[in-house]
Design an enzyme around this catalytic site. Sequence first.
Site, PDB file in Angstrom:
ATOM      1  N   HIS A 111     -25.264  66.820  28.062  1.00  0.00           N
ATOM      2  CA  HIS A 111     -25.878  68.026  26.937  1.00  0.00           C
ATOM      3  C   HIS A 111     -24.890  69.134  26.558  1.00  0.00           C
ATOM      4  O   HIS A 111     -24.049  69.203  27.568  1.00  0.00           O
ATOM      5  CB  HIS A 111     -26.931  68.783  27.734  1.00  0.00           C
ATOM      6  N   GLN A 173     -16.846  68.128  22.132  1.00  0.00           N
ATOM      7  CA  GLN A 173     -16.935  66.639  22.039  1.00  0.00           C
ATOM      8  C   GLN A 173     -15.549  66.056  22.501  1.00  0.00           C
ATOM      9  O   GLN A 173     -15.633  64.912  23.194  1.00  0.00           O
ATOM     10  CB  GLN A 173     -16.781  66.223  20.693  1.00  0.00           C
ATOM     11  N   GLU A 176     -16.624  65.712  26.030  1.00  0.00           N
ATOM     12  CA  GLU A 176     -17.725  64.731  26.230  1.00  0.00           C
ATOM     13  C   GLU A 176     -17.269  63.432  26.497  1.00  0.00           C
ATOM     14  O   GLU A 176     -17.585  62.577  27.242  1.00  0.00           O
ATOM     15  CB  GLU A 176     -18.562  64.649  25.073  1.00  0.00           C
TER      16      GLU A 176
HETATM   17  C1  GAR Z   1     -23.508  64.909  21.733  1.00  0.00           C
HETATM   18  O1  GAR Z   1     -22.819  65.938  21.410  1.00  0.00           O
HETATM   19  C2  GAR Z   1     -24.363  65.199  22.905  1.00  0.00           C
HETATM   20  O2  GAR Z   1     -23.744  65.935  23.941  1.00  0.00           O
HETATM   21  C3  GAR Z   1     -25.429  65.893  22.180  1.00  0.00           C
HETATM   22  O3  GAR Z   1     -25.778  64.908  21.034  1.00  0.00           O
HETATM   23  C4  GAR Z   1     -24.593  64.584  20.594  1.00  0.00           C
HETATM   24  C5  GAR Z   1     -24.661  63.040  20.326  1.00  0.00           C
HETATM   25  O4  GAR Z   1     -23.173  62.596  19.676  1.00  0.00           O
HETATM   26  N1  GAR Z   1     -26.824  65.684  23.104  1.00  0.00           N
HETATM   27  C6  GAR Z   1     -27.858  66.581  23.162  1.00  0.00           C
HETATM   28  O5  GAR Z   1     -27.862  67.492  22.251  1.00  0.00           O
HETATM   29  C7  GAR Z   1     -28.910  66.385  24.095  1.00  0.00           C
HETATM   30  N2  GAR Z   1     -29.605  67.467  24.166  1.00  0.00           N
HETATM   31  P1  GAR Z   1     -22.920  61.175  19.809  1.00  0.00           P
HETATM   32  O6  GAR Z   1     -24.127  60.388  18.817  1.00  0.00           O
HETATM   33  O7  GAR Z   1     -21.608  61.277  18.698  1.00  0.00           O
HETATM   34  O8  GAR Z   1     -22.691  60.906  20.963  1.00  0.00           O
END
Ligand code: GAR
Length: 218
Positions: A111, A173, A176
Amino acid sequence: MQKKRVVVLISGGGSNLQALIDGVQAGELPVEIVAVISNRPGVLGLERAAKAAIPADVLDHKAFTDRESFDRALMEKIDSYSPDLVVLAGFMRILTPEFTQHYLGRMLNIHPSLLPKFQGLHTHQRAIDAGESHHGVTVHFVTAELDGGPSVVQAWVPVLAEDDATSLAKRVQRQEHIIYPLAVKWFAQGDICMQDGKCVLNGEPLPPSGFLIRSDEP
Ligand code: GAR
Protein backbone atom coordinates in the site's frame (compact mmCIF):
# COMPACT_ATOMS: atom_id res chain seq x y z
CA MET A 1 14.33 -27.06 -0.46
CA GLN A 2 11.05 -26.87 -2.37
CA LYS A 3 10.49 -23.34 -3.68
CA LYS A 4 7.43 -21.58 -2.30
CA ARG A 5 4.57 -21.30 -4.74
CA VAL A 6 3.31 -17.74 -5.22
CA VAL A 7 0.13 -16.49 -6.91
CA VAL A 8 0.18 -12.77 -7.75
CA LEU A 9 -3.08 -10.80 -8.08
CA ILE A 10 -3.06 -7.62 -10.16
CA SER A 11 -5.43 -5.04 -11.60
CA GLY A 12 -3.15 -2.97 -13.79
CA GLY A 13 0.36 -2.13 -14.88
CA GLY A 14 2.12 -4.73 -12.78
CA SER A 15 5.39 -2.92 -12.07
CA ASN A 16 5.51 -4.64 -8.67
CA LEU A 17 4.86 -7.95 -10.39
CA GLN A 18 7.79 -7.11 -12.70
CA ALA A 19 10.05 -6.46 -9.69
CA LEU A 20 9.17 -9.94 -8.40
CA ILE A 21 9.73 -11.54 -11.81
CA ASP A 22 13.11 -9.78 -12.06
CA GLY A 23 14.06 -11.05 -8.59
CA VAL A 24 13.17 -14.61 -9.54
CA GLN A 25 15.02 -14.40 -12.86
CA ALA A 26 18.12 -12.96 -11.16
CA GLY A 27 18.13 -15.91 -8.77
CA GLU A 28 17.58 -13.60 -5.78
CA LEU A 29 14.07 -14.67 -4.93
CA PRO A 30 13.61 -18.33 -4.01
CA VAL A 31 9.99 -18.63 -5.17
CA GLU A 32 8.07 -19.87 -8.16
CA ILE A 33 5.41 -17.49 -9.45
CA VAL A 34 2.90 -20.14 -10.46
CA ALA A 35 0.18 -17.80 -11.72
CA VAL A 36 -0.83 -14.20 -12.23
CA ILE A 37 -4.53 -13.40 -11.97
CA SER A 38 -6.07 -10.07 -12.97
CA ASN A 39 -9.60 -8.85 -12.31
CA ARG A 40 -9.27 -6.61 -15.38
CA PRO A 41 -8.74 -7.90 -18.92
CA GLY A 42 -6.13 -6.34 -21.20
CA VAL A 43 -3.83 -4.86 -18.57
CA LEU A 44 -0.06 -4.55 -19.00
CA GLY A 45 0.63 -6.83 -16.03
CA LEU A 46 -0.84 -9.76 -17.99
CA GLU A 47 1.64 -9.11 -20.80
CA ARG A 48 4.48 -9.04 -18.30
CA ALA A 49 3.39 -12.46 -17.02
CA ALA A 50 3.10 -13.90 -20.53
CA LYS A 51 6.57 -12.59 -21.42
CA ALA A 52 7.97 -14.40 -18.39
CA ALA A 53 6.07 -17.58 -19.37
CA ILE A 54 3.92 -17.44 -16.24
CA PRO A 55 0.32 -18.70 -16.57
CA ALA A 56 -1.88 -15.61 -16.67
CA ASP A 57 -5.58 -15.67 -15.99
CA VAL A 58 -8.40 -13.12 -15.98
CA LEU A 59 -11.36 -13.23 -13.67
CA ASP A 60 -13.42 -10.17 -14.56
CA HIS A 61 -15.28 -8.88 -11.51
CA LYS A 62 -17.83 -7.26 -13.84
CA ALA A 63 -19.14 -10.74 -14.71
CA PHE A 64 -20.31 -11.22 -11.10
CA THR A 65 -23.38 -9.76 -9.44
CA ASP A 66 -21.88 -9.43 -5.99
CA ARG A 67 -18.58 -9.29 -4.13
CA GLU A 68 -19.14 -12.63 -2.37
CA SER A 69 -19.56 -14.65 -5.55
CA PHE A 70 -16.55 -13.00 -7.20
CA ASP A 71 -14.34 -13.65 -4.16
CA ARG A 72 -15.49 -17.27 -3.99
CA ALA A 73 -14.68 -17.83 -7.68
CA LEU A 74 -11.33 -16.11 -7.17
CA MET A 75 -10.51 -18.33 -4.20
CA GLU A 76 -11.27 -21.39 -6.32
CA LYS A 77 -9.02 -20.16 -9.10
CA ILE A 78 -6.18 -19.26 -6.73
CA ASP A 79 -6.43 -22.55 -4.87
CA SER A 80 -6.23 -24.53 -8.12
CA TYR A 81 -2.54 -23.43 -8.16
CA SER A 82 -1.95 -24.58 -4.53
CA PRO A 83 -0.02 -21.47 -3.48
CA ASP A 84 1.98 -21.06 -0.28
CA LEU A 85 1.63 -17.29 -0.59
CA VAL A 86 -0.80 -14.89 -2.28
CA VAL A 87 0.69 -11.52 -3.25
CA LEU A 88 -1.59 -8.55 -3.92
CA ALA A 89 0.34 -6.31 -6.30
CA GLY A 90 -1.89 -3.37 -7.15
CA PHE A 91 -5.00 -5.53 -6.80
CA MET A 92 -7.64 -2.83 -6.43
CA ARG A 93 -10.49 -4.73 -4.81
CA ILE A 94 -12.07 -4.65 -1.38
CA LEU A 95 -11.93 -8.22 -0.09
CA THR A 96 -14.65 -10.12 1.78
CA PRO A 97 -13.91 -11.41 5.31
CA GLU A 98 -14.30 -14.96 3.97
CA PHE A 99 -11.49 -14.30 1.49
CA THR A 100 -9.12 -12.64 3.97
CA GLN A 101 -9.78 -15.36 6.55
CA HIS A 102 -9.02 -18.09 4.02
CA TYR A 103 -5.54 -16.67 3.31
CA LEU A 104 -4.79 -15.31 6.79
CA GLY A 105 -1.05 -15.35 7.45
CA ARG A 106 -0.27 -16.24 3.84
CA MET A 107 -1.35 -13.14 1.92
CA LEU A 108 0.64 -9.90 1.54
CA ASN A 109 -0.38 -6.49 0.19
CA ILE A 110 1.54 -3.37 -0.75
CA HIS A 111 0.00 0.00 0.00
CA PRO A 112 1.50 3.33 -1.06
CA SER A 113 1.54 5.13 2.30
CA LEU A 114 3.09 4.91 5.72
CA LEU A 115 0.23 2.91 7.23
CA PRO A 116 -1.79 3.51 9.33
CA LYS A 117 -1.70 6.93 7.61
CA PHE A 118 -3.64 7.38 4.36
CA GLN A 119 -5.55 4.15 3.91
CA GLY A 120 -7.58 4.00 0.69
CA LEU A 121 -6.95 5.93 -2.53
CA HIS A 122 -5.02 9.02 -3.72
CA THR A 123 -2.41 8.58 -1.01
CA HIS A 124 0.33 10.71 -2.63
CA GLN A 125 -1.87 13.79 -3.07
CA ARG A 126 -3.25 13.36 0.43
CA ALA A 127 0.25 13.21 1.91
CA ILE A 128 1.18 16.44 0.08
CA ASP A 129 -2.06 18.17 1.12
CA ALA A 130 -1.46 17.18 4.74
CA GLY A 131 1.98 18.81 4.64
CA GLU A 132 3.79 15.59 5.53
CA SER A 133 7.59 15.78 5.61
CA HIS A 134 7.77 12.05 4.78
CA HIS A 135 5.67 9.59 2.85
CA GLY A 136 6.28 6.04 1.69
CA VAL A 137 5.02 2.53 1.27
CA THR A 138 4.10 -0.43 3.44
CA VAL A 139 4.02 -4.18 2.85
CA HIS A 140 1.67 -5.87 5.29
CA PHE A 141 -0.10 -9.14 5.99
CA VAL A 142 -3.74 -8.90 4.93
CA THR A 143 -6.49 -9.13 7.51
CA ALA A 144 -10.21 -8.31 7.30
CA GLU A 145 -9.43 -4.65 7.99
CA LEU A 146 -8.90 -2.67 4.75
CA ASP A 147 -5.24 -1.61 4.47
CA GLY A 148 -4.84 -2.93 8.01
CA GLY A 149 -2.98 -6.02 9.09
CA PRO A 150 0.49 -6.17 10.61
CA SER A 151 3.24 -4.37 8.73
CA VAL A 152 6.20 -6.36 7.49
CA VAL A 153 8.33 -3.57 6.07
CA GLN A 154 7.90 0.13 5.49
CA ALA A 155 10.05 2.45 3.37
CA TRP A 156 10.13 6.18 4.04
CA VAL A 157 10.94 8.83 1.46
CA PRO A 158 11.07 12.62 1.87
CA VAL A 159 8.30 14.85 0.50
CA LEU A 160 9.98 17.73 -1.34
CA ALA A 161 8.61 21.27 -1.63
CA GLU A 162 8.33 20.97 -5.42
CA ASP A 163 6.59 17.56 -5.37
CA ASP A 164 3.31 16.85 -7.07
CA ALA A 165 1.49 13.51 -6.79
CA THR A 166 3.31 12.17 -9.88
CA SER A 167 6.85 12.96 -8.74
CA LEU A 168 6.13 11.69 -5.25
CA ALA A 169 4.56 8.48 -6.61
CA LYS A 170 7.71 7.85 -8.65
CA ARG A 171 9.95 8.18 -5.58
CA VAL A 172 7.64 5.86 -3.62
CA GLN A 173 7.47 3.29 -6.45
CA ARG A 174 11.27 2.95 -6.52
CA GLN A 175 11.00 1.82 -2.90
CA GLU A 176 8.03 -0.46 -3.65
CA HIS A 177 10.18 -2.39 -6.08
CA ILE A 178 12.79 -2.92 -3.36
CA ILE A 179 10.64 -3.77 -0.36
CA TYR A 180 8.10 -6.10 -1.99
CA PRO A 181 10.71 -8.58 -3.25
CA LEU A 182 12.38 -8.32 0.18
CA ALA A 183 9.16 -9.18 2.04
CA VAL A 184 8.37 -12.06 -0.33
CA LYS A 185 11.93 -13.37 0.12
CA TRP A 186 11.56 -13.23 3.91
CA PHE A 187 8.29 -15.17 3.68
CA ALA A 188 9.81 -17.73 1.29
CA GLN A 189 12.76 -18.30 3.62
CA GLY A 190 10.46 -18.69 6.63
CA ASP A 191 11.93 -15.53 8.25
CA ILE A 192 8.55 -13.85 8.80
CA CYS A 193 5.18 -14.99 10.00
CA MET A 194 2.04 -13.46 11.46
CA GLN A 195 1.57 -14.20 15.16
CA ASP A 196 -0.93 -12.69 17.62
CA GLY A 197 -1.71 -9.89 15.16
CA LYS A 198 1.96 -8.96 14.74
CA CYS A 199 4.62 -9.65 12.17
CA VAL A 200 7.44 -11.68 13.65
CA LEU A 201 10.85 -11.46 11.92
CA ASN A 202 13.38 -14.12 12.86
CA GLY A 203 11.59 -14.74 16.15
CA GLU A 204 11.31 -11.03 17.12
CA PRO A 205 7.95 -9.22 16.97
CA LEU A 206 8.30 -6.10 14.79
CA PRO A 207 7.02 -2.66 15.84
CA PRO A 208 3.73 -1.44 14.30
CA SER A 209 5.62 0.12 11.37
CA GLY A 210 7.25 -3.21 10.53
CA PHE A 211 10.95 -3.26 9.57
CA LEU A 212 11.88 0.34 8.72
CA ILE A 213 13.88 1.45 5.71
CA ARG A 214 14.52 5.17 5.39
CA SER A 215 15.72 6.66 2.16
CA ASP A 216 16.60 10.33 2.16
CA GLU A 217 17.46 10.32 -1.52
CA PRO A 218 15.26 12.67 -3.50
C1 GAR B 1 1.24 0.39 -6.49
O1 GAR B 1 1.72 1.69 -6.34
C2 GAR B 1 0.65 -0.12 -5.19
O2 GAR B 1 1.30 0.40 -4.07
C3 GAR B 1 -0.77 0.37 -5.28
O3 GAR B 1 -1.11 0.21 -6.63
C4 GAR B 1 0.05 0.38 -7.43
C5 GAR B 1 0.13 -0.73 -8.45
O4 GAR B 1 1.18 -0.52 -9.33
N1 GAR B 1 -1.64 -0.37 -4.44
C6 GAR B 1 -2.69 0.15 -3.79
O5 GAR B 1 -3.00 1.31 -3.88
C7 GAR B 1 -3.45 -0.83 -2.92
N2 GAR B 1 -4.32 -0.15 -2.00
P1 GAR B 1 1.71 -1.68 -10.25
O6 GAR B 1 0.48 -2.29 -10.94
O7 GAR B 1 2.61 -0.98 -11.22
O8 GAR B 1 2.42 -2.67 -9.39
